[in-house]
Design an enzyme around this catalytic site. Structure first.
Site, PDB file in Angstrom:
ATOM      1  N   GLY A 238       0.838  -1.200   0.000  1.00 54.35           N
ATOM      2  CA  GLY A 238       0.000   0.000   0.000  1.00 54.35           C
ATOM      3  C   GLY A 238       0.867   1.241   0.000  1.00 54.35           C
ATOM      4  O   GLY A 238       1.999   1.218  -0.492  1.00 54.35           O
ATOM      5  N   SER A 239       0.341   2.296   0.576  1.00 57.04           N
ATOM      6  CA  SER A 239       1.041   3.581   0.505  1.00 57.04           C
ATOM      7  C   SER A 239       2.213   3.648   1.493  1.00 57.04           C
ATOM      8  O   SER A 239       2.217   2.974   2.529  1.00 57.04           O
ATOM      9  CB  SER A 239       0.058   4.714   0.799  1.00 57.04           C
ATOM     10  OG  SER A 239      -0.454   4.546   2.098  1.00 57.04           O
ATOM     11  N   THR A 240       3.165   4.487   1.183  1.00 52.57           N
ATOM     12  CA  THR A 240       4.317   4.699   2.074  1.00 52.57           C
ATOM     13  C   THR A 240       3.838   5.266   3.414  1.00 52.57           C
ATOM     14  O   THR A 240       4.341   4.888   4.476  1.00 52.57           O
ATOM     15  CB  THR A 240       5.333   5.629   1.387  1.00 52.57           C
ATOM     16  OG1 THR A 240       5.810   4.964   0.205  1.00 52.57           O
ATOM     17  CG2 THR A 240       6.523   5.941   2.279  1.00 52.57           C
ATOM     18  N   VAL A 242       0.981   4.728   5.089  1.00 51.83           N
ATOM     19  CA  VAL A 242       0.444   3.684   5.973  1.00 51.83           C
ATOM     20  C   VAL A 242       1.554   2.683   6.351  1.00 51.83           C
ATOM     21  O   VAL A 242       1.612   2.207   7.483  1.00 51.83           O
ATOM     22  CB  VAL A 242      -0.784   2.991   5.327  1.00 51.83           C
ATOM     23  CG1 VAL A 242      -1.260   1.822   6.179  1.00 51.83           C
ATOM     24  CG2 VAL A 242      -1.918   3.995   5.136  1.00 51.83           C
ATOM     25  N   GLY A 243       2.470   2.414   5.413  1.00 50.09           N
ATOM     26  CA  GLY A 243       3.588   1.511   5.716  1.00 50.09           C
ATOM     27  C   GLY A 243       4.404   2.016   6.904  1.00 50.09           C
ATOM     28  O   GLY A 243       4.750   1.254   7.812  1.00 50.09           O
ATOM     29  N   GLU A 260       5.752  -3.336   0.841  1.00 50.58           N
ATOM     30  CA  GLU A 260       5.742  -3.042  -0.602  1.00 50.58           C
ATOM     31  C   GLU A 260       4.978  -1.734  -0.749  1.00 50.58           C
ATOM     32  O   GLU A 260       3.749  -1.721  -0.719  1.00 50.58           O
ATOM     33  CB  GLU A 260       5.027  -4.161  -1.368  1.00 50.58           C
ATOM     34  CG  GLU A 260       5.636  -5.530  -1.191  1.00 50.58           C
ATOM     35  CD  GLU A 260       6.984  -5.681  -1.873  1.00 50.58           C
ATOM     36  OE1 GLU A 260       7.379  -4.780  -2.642  1.00 50.58           O
ATOM     37  OE2 GLU A 260       7.652  -6.683  -1.622  1.00 50.58           O
ATOM     38  N   CYS A 294       1.441  -0.016  -8.896  1.00 53.04           N
ATOM     39  CA  CYS A 294       2.582   0.584  -8.202  1.00 53.04           C
ATOM     40  C   CYS A 294       3.842   0.616  -9.072  1.00 53.04           C
ATOM     41  O   CYS A 294       4.727   1.423  -8.827  1.00 53.04           O
ATOM     42  CB  CYS A 294       2.835  -0.136  -6.904  1.00 53.04           C
ATOM     43  SG  CYS A 294       3.011  -1.874  -7.169  1.00 53.04           S
TER      44      CYS A 294
HETATM   45  N1  LIG Z   1       4.649  -1.735  -3.837  1.00 59.79           N
HETATM   46  C1  LIG Z   1       3.548  -2.349  -4.165  1.00 59.79           C
HETATM   47  O1  LIG Z   1       3.604  -3.530  -4.451  1.00 59.79           O
HETATM   48  C2  LIG Z   1       2.222  -1.632  -4.173  1.00 59.79           C
HETATM   49  C3  LIG Z   1       1.122  -2.295  -4.693  1.00 59.79           C
HETATM   50  C4  LIG Z   1      -0.111  -1.640  -4.699  1.00 59.79           C
HETATM   51  C5  LIG Z   1      -0.223  -0.369  -4.196  1.00 59.79           C
HETATM   52  N2  LIG Z   1       0.864   0.244  -3.723  1.00 59.79           N
HETATM   53  C6  LIG Z   1       0.786   1.619  -3.232  1.00 59.79           C
HETATM   54  O2  LIG Z   1      -0.428   1.825  -2.480  1.00 59.79           O
HETATM   55  C7  LIG Z   1      -0.970   3.115  -2.743  1.00 59.79           C
HETATM   56  C8  LIG Z   1      -2.420   3.058  -3.161  1.00 59.79           C
HETATM   57  O3  LIG Z   1      -3.091   2.034  -2.515  1.00 59.79           O
HETATM   58  P1  LIG Z   1      -4.065   2.308  -1.264  1.00 59.79           P
HETATM   59  O4  LIG Z   1      -4.794   3.579  -1.409  1.00 59.79           O
HETATM   60  O5  LIG Z   1      -4.889   1.094  -1.049  1.00 59.79           O
HETATM   61  O6  LIG Z   1      -3.037   2.439  -0.070  1.00 59.79           O
HETATM   62  P2  LIG Z   1      -3.318   2.449   1.478  1.00 59.79           P
HETATM   63  O7  LIG Z   1      -1.984   2.436   2.077  1.00 59.79           O
HETATM   64  O8  LIG Z   1      -4.256   3.503   1.897  1.00 59.79           O
HETATM   65  O9  LIG Z   1      -4.095   1.070   1.766  1.00 59.79           O
HETATM   66  C9  LIG Z   1      -3.509  -0.198   1.593  1.00 59.79           C
HETATM   67  C10 LIG Z   1      -4.121  -1.153   2.592  1.00 59.79           C
HETATM   68  O10 LIG Z   1      -3.833  -0.701   3.902  1.00 59.79           O
HETATM   69  C11 LIG Z   1      -5.038  -0.595   4.653  1.00 59.79           C
HETATM   70  N3  LIG Z   1      -4.872   0.448   5.668  1.00 59.79           N
HETATM   71  C12 LIG Z   1      -4.981   1.793   5.528  1.00 59.79           C
HETATM   72  N4  LIG Z   1      -4.757   2.386   6.731  1.00 59.79           N
HETATM   73  C13 LIG Z   1      -4.479   1.396   7.623  1.00 59.79           C
HETATM   74  C14 LIG Z   1      -4.182   1.369   9.021  1.00 59.79           C
HETATM   75  N5  LIG Z   1      -4.106   2.486   9.758  1.00 59.79           N
HETATM   76  N6  LIG Z   1      -3.977   0.156   9.610  1.00 59.79           N
HETATM   77  C15 LIG Z   1      -4.069  -0.997   8.893  1.00 59.79           C
HETATM   78  N7  LIG Z   1      -4.363  -1.031   7.572  1.00 59.79           N
HETATM   79  C16 LIG Z   1      -4.556   0.152   6.953  1.00 59.79           C
HETATM   80  C17 LIG Z   1      -6.101  -0.313   3.614  1.00 59.79           C
HETATM   81  O11 LIG Z   1      -7.384  -0.617   4.135  1.00 59.79           O
HETATM   82  C18 LIG Z   1      -5.658  -1.257   2.513  1.00 59.79           C
HETATM   83  O12 LIG Z   1      -6.039  -2.570   2.834  1.00 59.79           O
HETATM   84  C19 LIG Z   1      -0.085   3.701  -3.811  1.00 59.79           C
HETATM   85  O13 LIG Z   1       0.821   4.583  -3.244  1.00 59.79           O
HETATM   86  C20 LIG Z   1       0.667   2.509  -4.394  1.00 59.79           C
HETATM   87  O14 LIG Z   1       1.920   2.700  -4.952  1.00 59.79           O
HETATM   88  C21 LIG Z   1       2.072  -0.349  -3.674  1.00 59.79           C
HETATM   89  O1  LIG Z   2       0.550  -2.725  -7.855  1.00 50.16           O
HETATM   90  C1  LIG Z   2       1.160  -3.630  -7.397  1.00 50.16           C
HETATM   91  C2  LIG Z   2       1.488  -4.947  -7.983  1.00 50.16           C
HETATM   92  C3  LIG Z   2       1.661  -4.897  -9.442  1.00 50.16           C
HETATM   93  C4  LIG Z   2       2.322  -6.111 -10.023  1.00 50.16           C
HETATM   94  O2  LIG Z   2       2.460  -7.146  -9.360  1.00 50.16           O
HETATM   95  O3  LIG Z   2       2.704  -6.028 -11.180  1.00 50.16           O
END
Ligand SMILES: NC(=O)c1ccc[n+]([C@@H]2O[C@H](COP(=O)([O-])OP(=O)(O)OC[C@H]3O[C@@H](n4cnc5c(N)ncnc54)[C@H](O)[C@@H]3O)[C@@H](O)[C@H]2O)c1
Ligand SMILES: O=CCCC(=O)O
Length: 492
Positions: A238-240, A242-243, A260, A294
């Site tokens: 997910g997002s940096t 939240v990570g 990731e 991503c």
């Molecule tokens: N590197 C990768 O493989 C990858 C893949 C997909 C998306 N992304 C990144 O994610 C972002 C978009 O996705 P998004 O909007 O779903 O991101 P997000 O970080 O908001 O959400 C990702 C997940 O985290 C959960 N979440 C959010 N807040 C949380 C908390 N406080 N505690 C526990 N879980 C929580 C969400 O419900 C969802 O399941 C983009 O920046 C994208 O690059 C990265």
């Molecule tokens: O967005 C994240 C995963 C994308 C991929 O596995 O190619």
């Protein structure tokens, strides 16, 4: 199309999946899941609280006791069966995916195959576990190392790949002998629940694969998962932002982590590139999932001597796109996930225009199709001050910067504080090695815009996170090394 027709309605589940049972939230509360193309409510899912998740963790802990010592050939067999069931139900799974995520049906079918291929891959890896034989300093001792499952894992997945991110994490965890609690994204929980139904049919033991759903209580659930001393590993995509939060919260229990996170992928086209191949690679790379991937290219650097030729061909391709409902056979690109995503793309377009960028195609939302649609957009005359060179757009915006030489292009890329993927096209072999080694990213595509494959490690560096998914390395993320030292008796 308001509601797709399913062959097997039991794949459409609206409860959470705990210990092999379909369960509601203890409060009885639910949240609505929407079709991003129409805004219509598709269904509801349980609004799990922290307490509901604690019960789920207990179920996973109980399952873990047996599962960690299970026959690895049996783990492989159930993963193969799970993949087979996914393929047998591909049309239903793909339709569900279109309905809750919006991507066009052919792309959704591709994601189901991609998702199933992770299960196949990890079935192969489940039976391969190696350690070392070590001679310790003490001459009478001998030591061996073995890999053991880390324990109960919490998997947190995003909405942009509602099926593939589930199997990429759960396949590896189960292959390693770990029970999991998967927190599905509130936007797209239904694909994860359909996979849970298939996991039951595949024979995955009760409590080994659990799926919890929540929307408003997501932060509370996140705290329970990260603070639990039973959960030994968090794998998050997910997002940096939240990570970072999850990493912070996990510090109290010192968990193993895989992150990731967001990217900012550059796509460089050198003067010696095959322009037609580069255009093809650029289109596929940029507009997968309407730019919501991503590893999608976030901005383009094209050598000044081929800039006009390259952008003209790219623009010609984009003009042929047909955004629309993912179920419509004419649709090439679906909606964005929600209105906030549309607003973000618009803000990046406005920023570019204010700094001298020229909109060559698109540039606006498409309210005539629905509130989540944005025109596939190309901006030329872009420069490295524009926000899309610093911040992920996660949408269908391609901005083109002309550059003069290789060091300039590499400098623009490497100043970023994230580094997930990067791409470049060149026919010069020496340059290919040099640039691939110099780009500060975790994955490089050389003369290709498509790098995702279960056999290759997927992950980033810097603030794109750490850990690798897929490949032979993924099981390291779900196992720990144990050292066993044998005393062999005294030597005379
Ligand atoms: N590197 C990768 O493989 C990858 C893949 C997909 C998306 N992304 C990144 O994610 C972002 C978009 O996705 P998004 O909007 O779903 O991101 P997000 O970080 O908001 O959400 C990702 C997940 O985290 C959960 N979440 C959010 N807040 C949380 C908390 N406080 N505690 C526990 N879980 C929580 C969400 O419900 C969802 O399941 C983009 O920046 C994208 O690059 C990265
Ligand atoms: O967005 C994240 C995963 C994308 C991929 O596995 O190619």
């Amino acid at each position: 199309m308001s509601q797709p027709k399913f062959q097997d309605h039991s794949l459409f589940q609206d409860k959470a999946f705990v210990n092999g049972q379909w369960v509601s939230a203890s409060s009885g509360q639910t949240f609505s899941v929407h079709d991003p193309a129409t805004g219509a409510i598709i269904g509801t899912c349980p609004e799990f609280s922290g307490t509901d998740v604690e019960t789920t963790i207990q179920a996973a802990a109980l399952a873990q006791e047996q599962f960690q010592f299970s026959d690895t050939r049996n783990r492989a067999a159930i993963l193969v069966k799970w993949a087979q069931l996914m393929r047998e139900n591909r049309e239903d799974l793909a339709k569900l995916l279109v309905w809750e995520n919006g991507k066009p049906l052919p792309e959704a079918r591709g994601e189901i195959e991609y998702a199933a291929s992770f299960l196949d891959w990890f079935a192969g890896e489940a039976i391969r576990s190696y350690g070392d034989v070590i001679q310790p300093g003490n001459p009478v001792n001998r030591a061996v190392t073995i890999r053991q499952p880390v324990g109960v894992c919490a998997l947190i997945t995003p909405w942009n790949f509602p099926a593939a991110m589930v199997t990429r994490k759960a396949g590896a965890a189960i292959a390693a002998g770990c029970a999991v609690v998967l927190k599905a994204p509130a936007e797209t929980p239904l694909s994860a629940l359909a996979l849970a139904e298939l996991s039951l049919r595949a024979g995955i033991p009760k409590g080994v694969f659990n799926v919890v759903t929540t929307q408003h209580k997501t932060p509370e659930v996140g705290k329970i998962l990260t603070n639990s001393s039973i959960v030994r590993k968090i794998s998050f995509t997910g997002s940096t932002r939240v990570g970072r939060l999850l990493m912070n919260q996990s510090s109290s229990t010192l968990k193993k982590l895989s992150m990731e996170l967001g990217g900012l992928a550059p796509f460089i086209v050198f003067e010696d590139a095959d322009i037609d191949e580069a255009v093809k690679g650029a289109i596929n790379c940029k507009f997968r999932g309407s730019g919501q991937t991503c590893v999608c290219a976030n901005f383009f650097l094209v050598h000044k001597t081929i800039y006009e030729a390259f952008t003209a061909k790219f623009i010609g391709r984009v003009k042929k796109f047909r955004p629309g409902n993912g179920f419509d056979a004419a649709t090439t690109h679906g909606p964005l996930i929600h209105e906030a995503a549309v607003a973000k793309v618009m803000s990046h377009v406005e920023d570019a225009k204010s700094k001298g960028g020229l909109v060559a195609v698109g540039g606006n939302p498409m309210p005539e199709l629905g509130s989540n649609f944005f025109q596939p957009t190309v901006i030329v005359n872009a420069n490295s001050d524009m926000i899309f060179t610093h911040e992920e757009t996660f949408g269908p915006l391609a901005g083109f910067i002309a550059f003069s030489d290789e060091p300039e292009a590499i400098n623009i890329v490497n100043r970023a504080d994230v580094g997930l993927a990067g791409y470049f096209f060149s026919k010069d072999v020496e340059r290919c090695w040099r640039v691939a080694e110099r780009l500060a990213v975790g994955m490089v595509g050389v003369n290709t815009g498509m790098i995702s494959d279960p056999a290759t490690p997927f992950g980033g560096i810097k603030q794109s996170g750490f850990g690798r998914e897929g490949s032979k390395y993924a099981l390291d993320e779900y196992t720990v090394i144990k050292t066993i030292t044998f005393a062999t008796g005294t030597r005379t």
